[in-house]
Each structure stands twice: as C-alpha cells, then as structure tokens.
Design an enzyme around this catalytic site. Structure first.
Site, PDB file in Angstrom:
ATOM      1  N   CYS A 145       1.597  -6.943  -1.839  1.00  0.00           N
ATOM      2  CA  CYS A 145       0.881  -5.688  -2.084  1.00  0.00           C
ATOM      3  C   CYS A 145       0.809  -5.434  -3.583  1.00  0.00           C
ATOM      4  CB  CYS A 145       1.582  -4.535  -1.385  1.00  0.00           C
ATOM      5  SG  CYS A 145       1.706  -4.738   0.412  1.00  0.00           S
ATOM      6  N   ARG A 194      -3.069  -3.961   0.318  1.00  0.00           N
ATOM      7  CA  ARG A 194      -2.011  -4.535   1.152  1.00  0.00           C
ATOM      8  C   ARG A 194      -2.462  -5.914   1.640  1.00  0.00           C
ATOM      9  NH1 ARG A 194       2.041  -1.374   1.571  1.00  0.00           N
ATOM     10  NH2 ARG A 194       2.980  -2.575   3.266  1.00  0.00           N
ATOM     11  N   CYS A 222      19.187  15.094  -6.505  1.00  0.00           N
ATOM     12  CA  CYS A 222      19.013  13.860  -5.729  1.00  0.00           C
ATOM     13  C   CYS A 222      20.310  13.058  -5.773  1.00  0.00           C
ATOM     14  CB  CYS A 222      17.821  13.059  -6.225  1.00  0.00           C
ATOM     15  SG  CYS A 222      17.845  12.633  -7.966  1.00  0.00           S
ATOM     16  N   CYS A 281      19.416   4.499  -6.542  1.00  0.00           N
ATOM     17  CA  CYS A 281      18.127   4.719  -5.875  1.00  0.00           C
ATOM     18  C   CYS A 281      17.319   3.443  -6.017  1.00  0.00           C
ATOM     19  CB  CYS A 281      17.419   5.896  -6.550  1.00  0.00           C
ATOM     20  SG  CYS A 281      15.677   6.136  -6.110  1.00  0.00           S
ATOM     21  N   ASP A 282      16.377   3.200  -5.090  1.00  0.00           N
ATOM     22  CA  ASP A 282      15.623   1.954  -5.212  1.00  0.00           C
ATOM     23  C   ASP A 282      14.545   2.020  -6.292  1.00  0.00           C
ATOM     24  OD1 ASP A 282      13.732   3.467  -3.863  1.00  0.00           O
ATOM     25  OD2 ASP A 282      13.376   2.009  -2.274  1.00  0.00           O
ATOM     26  N   CYS A 325       8.913  24.839 -15.165  1.00  0.00           N
ATOM     27  CA  CYS A 325       9.154  24.672 -13.734  1.00  0.00           C
ATOM     28  C   CYS A 325      10.030  25.802 -13.190  1.00  0.00           C
ATOM     29  CB  CYS A 325       9.825  23.335 -13.453  1.00  0.00           C
ATOM     30  SG  CYS A 325       8.786  21.893 -13.806  1.00  0.00           S
TER      31      CYS A 325
END
Length: 378
Positions: free
Chosen positions: A19, A135, A263, A278-279, A320
C-alpha cells in the site's frame, strides 16, 4: 497502567501488500531474505503471560496487527489460544481481535476465526476505483476484488467485520459515494481514518504527501457522512468518530486513543519482543525494553511511557485550551501536531480546521443527546 491495549505485531511489518500510504513498512525489518519474520513460540508464551498479568479487569483483550497478521499462519494463533487458555485465571475472559487487509482470507481462515470468536477489522477504502488506487499488492495490482471476496466469506461464517476506511486525497472528495458503498455491505461498525503523512523532503514544516487528506476536506467529508447517517442509518450503524463525540454527552472518557486527554495506552510489541510507546513512534526515544528481559507491567508504568502520555496534554497549544470542542478532540494524535497556530505557536494538529468544523457541526446533536439523558436521569 490499568487501561491499555497492546498492538501485537507477530510478523512485524511483513505484508503481502505494498500500500503506497503505509506508515509501518519501514518501522521494523520484515525479512532478511529468509521469508517472514515470526514471533517465536517462546516469546509468544512470554507475551501472553505478561499481558494477562498486567490486565486488572475481567476481560483480557488481545489485538493482533501487522504488517499483515494472517501471515503468521493459523498454527501460530492456535498456539496463542493454547497459551491463553493455559494461563488465564479463573473468572477472567479472553477476547481476540485481528486487523487484516483481507486478501488472505479463505475457508480455513474464516472457519478458524469464527470458531474461536475473533473480532475482525477489515480495511476497505470504498468502491474499487478508490481502493485500488493505493491498496495494491507487491506486483502493483489493486486488491479490491480479493478484499471484497474476503469480506463476504467472513459474513458467510457469521463474522461481521468492522470496516476501516482510510480517507485520502482521492476518496475524500466523494463522501456519499464512499459511505453508501460501505453501508450497503451491511457493517455494524465503520471507522474513517484520515491519511496524514508528513513530507519530510520538503522544507515547509507543514507539508504533507500528495496522497494525504486535506484538513478542511476531511471535515466536509465527515459532515456529509454524518448528515446521511442521521437521515438513514442512526441506530443501525456505529461510526467511530460520532460514537466518540457522543461519549462527551454522558461525561464518559474517550475509548479511542487519539481523542483521549493523554495517550500512551496503546503500545506495541514487535515480532522480536521489543516494546514501543506507539506504532507511530517506533524509535529509540520510545523504546521501553524487550519482553524477554523486562516485565510488561513495568514498561507500561515506566517513566518513558508516562511522559509520552502526559506530553499530549501538557504540550497542547494555548489556542486549543479555549476551543469549544476541545473535549471531543483533545488535540487528536500527537503525530499530527506539526503546524503553527495563528499566534505562531508550534504544535497545532494538522487536522484541526477539519475536526473543529465537524465537531462544531455535531455539537447541537451531542447537546440534545445530553439533555435527553439528563431528563431521563431526573
């Protein structure tokens, strides 16, 4: 850490597809000319023991990701189930989820997944002209027909997969076409994942790759789908981003990591046992150790992981903090915080304009749900 979800990558970044927008292919080696790199039985046993011991609740959730996790083979997952059953304490329950590109699904796989109660997520980017644009397999050929065949085969064996649609620069312009196609497949859950890949080859710090979605277009995409969902499908299909926004009506914490205040609850374990925050952060700064040397519970509560999670909240730009829809977004994923605010402060999320537009549009509905809920509580 009480609330965590491990993305276990039993074959690392190994995948049978190529992909063009994949962010994980270069995160870890996928082979050395000897075929698929697969998590060893010894490591698998160690991981399952660690995962069960680190889980405080009654349900122990395993999430198998890739690369393409089906490349690990059915015997690997039979072994995983064997270890889970062997080490699961009385009174606890195991659930297994698997995210696949769907091209390797066949009768044997579907029988196995169905017979063992797996939850399955399937990536499908809409009608064929959109899906096949990005893909593709290793020969450059689109995979739409294979994925659709895999989807229908899962349905045949009683699995209704969650559909994950990557929203990119192409399909974002056709929200109702994408949504109506996916809806007609009869899913119960839909997730729309915005494609944001920073272009590090350009001088501008806010440059993204050509296939990335624009923020404003993504906001319009979500609004169009929300309106169609309200008109035709409310109560029939759960759309993840809408479900997450509605959690604020009940003063509930978000379940999706990108919308949480902090997170760090979704680390990964690679095929070699290395654990990262985290990935999206598979690098030296976010390496916590190896499962064969360090207990998972210790890594989940480590300073590296705690600091990683806390920075999402503490490094939120000032603009924010006064945003009327902050509770729905919380600055979204830190990986996308690479533009500057109108005041010149760095760290605003690239998707901010789109999310703000969408959540503002959604706010009256959320408030109505909140009001009805409070009326029922009285």
């Amino acid at each position: 850490m009480n609330d965590f979800q491990i993305f276990a990558k039993p074959v690392g970044s190994s995948c049978n597809l190529s992909c063009t927008y994949c962010y994980y292919l270069d995160k870890e080696p996928n082979d050395y000319g000897f075929g698929i790199l697969r998590m060893s039985d010894e490591l698998l046993e160690n991981y399952i023991i660690n995962h069960i011991e680190a889980t405080n609740g009654d349900i122990v959730m395993f999430s198998w990701h890739g690369g393409e996790p089906l490349l690990a083979g059915i015997p690997f997952y039979r072994k995983a189930l064997e270890f889970q059953n062997r080490f699961l304490p009385r009174g606890k329950r195991v659930l297994n989820g698997l995210q696949t590109n769907g091209t390797l699904l066949d009768k044997e796989w579907c029988q196995f997944l169905s017979g063992n109660g797996f939850f399955v997520g399937l990536t499908l980017d809409g009608p064929q002209k959109f899906h096949d644009q990005f893909r593709i397999n290793n020969g450059g050929i689109g995979t739409f027909n294979q994925v659709l065949k895999g989807f229908h085969m899962l349905r045949q064996y009683g699995i209704i997969p969650e559909i994950l649609c990557v929203v990119n620069s192409s399909n974002v312009e056709h929200p109702l076409l994408v949504y109506s196609f996916l809806r007609d497949l009869g899913p119960e859950y839909l997730t729309f994942l915005p494609l944001v890949n920073k272009d590090n080859e350009k001088e501008s710090h806010n440059a993204v790759t050509a296939d990335s979605v624009s923020s404003e277009a993504f906001g319009d995409f979500l609004i169009a789908i929300y309106e169609e969902w309200m008109y035709r499908d409310i109560g029939k299909i759960k759309i993840q981003v809408i479900e997450e926004a509605l959690r604020t009506a009940f003063n509930q914490d978000h379940t999706l990591c990108i919308f949480k205040k902090e997170c760090g609850g979704v680390p990964i374990v690679t095929h070699s046992g290395d654990v990262y925050s985290c990935d999206h952060y598979v690098d030296g700064d976010h390496f916590m150790g190896n499962l064969m040397n360090v207990p998972l519970q210790e890594m989940l509560n480590s300073d590296i992981q705690t600091d990683f999670g806390r920075k999402k909240r503490t490094m939120l730009p000032a603009i924010c903090k006064s945003c009327p829809v902050l509770s729905m977004c919380n600055g979204e994923c830190p990986k996308n915080r690479f533009i500057t605010t109108p005041d010149g402060e760095f760290g605003l999320n690239y998707l901010c304009p789109g999310y703000r537009k969408f959540f503002t549009h959604l706010q009256p509905f959320v408030e109505e749900v909140r009001k009805n809920w409070l009326d029922q509580m009285r």
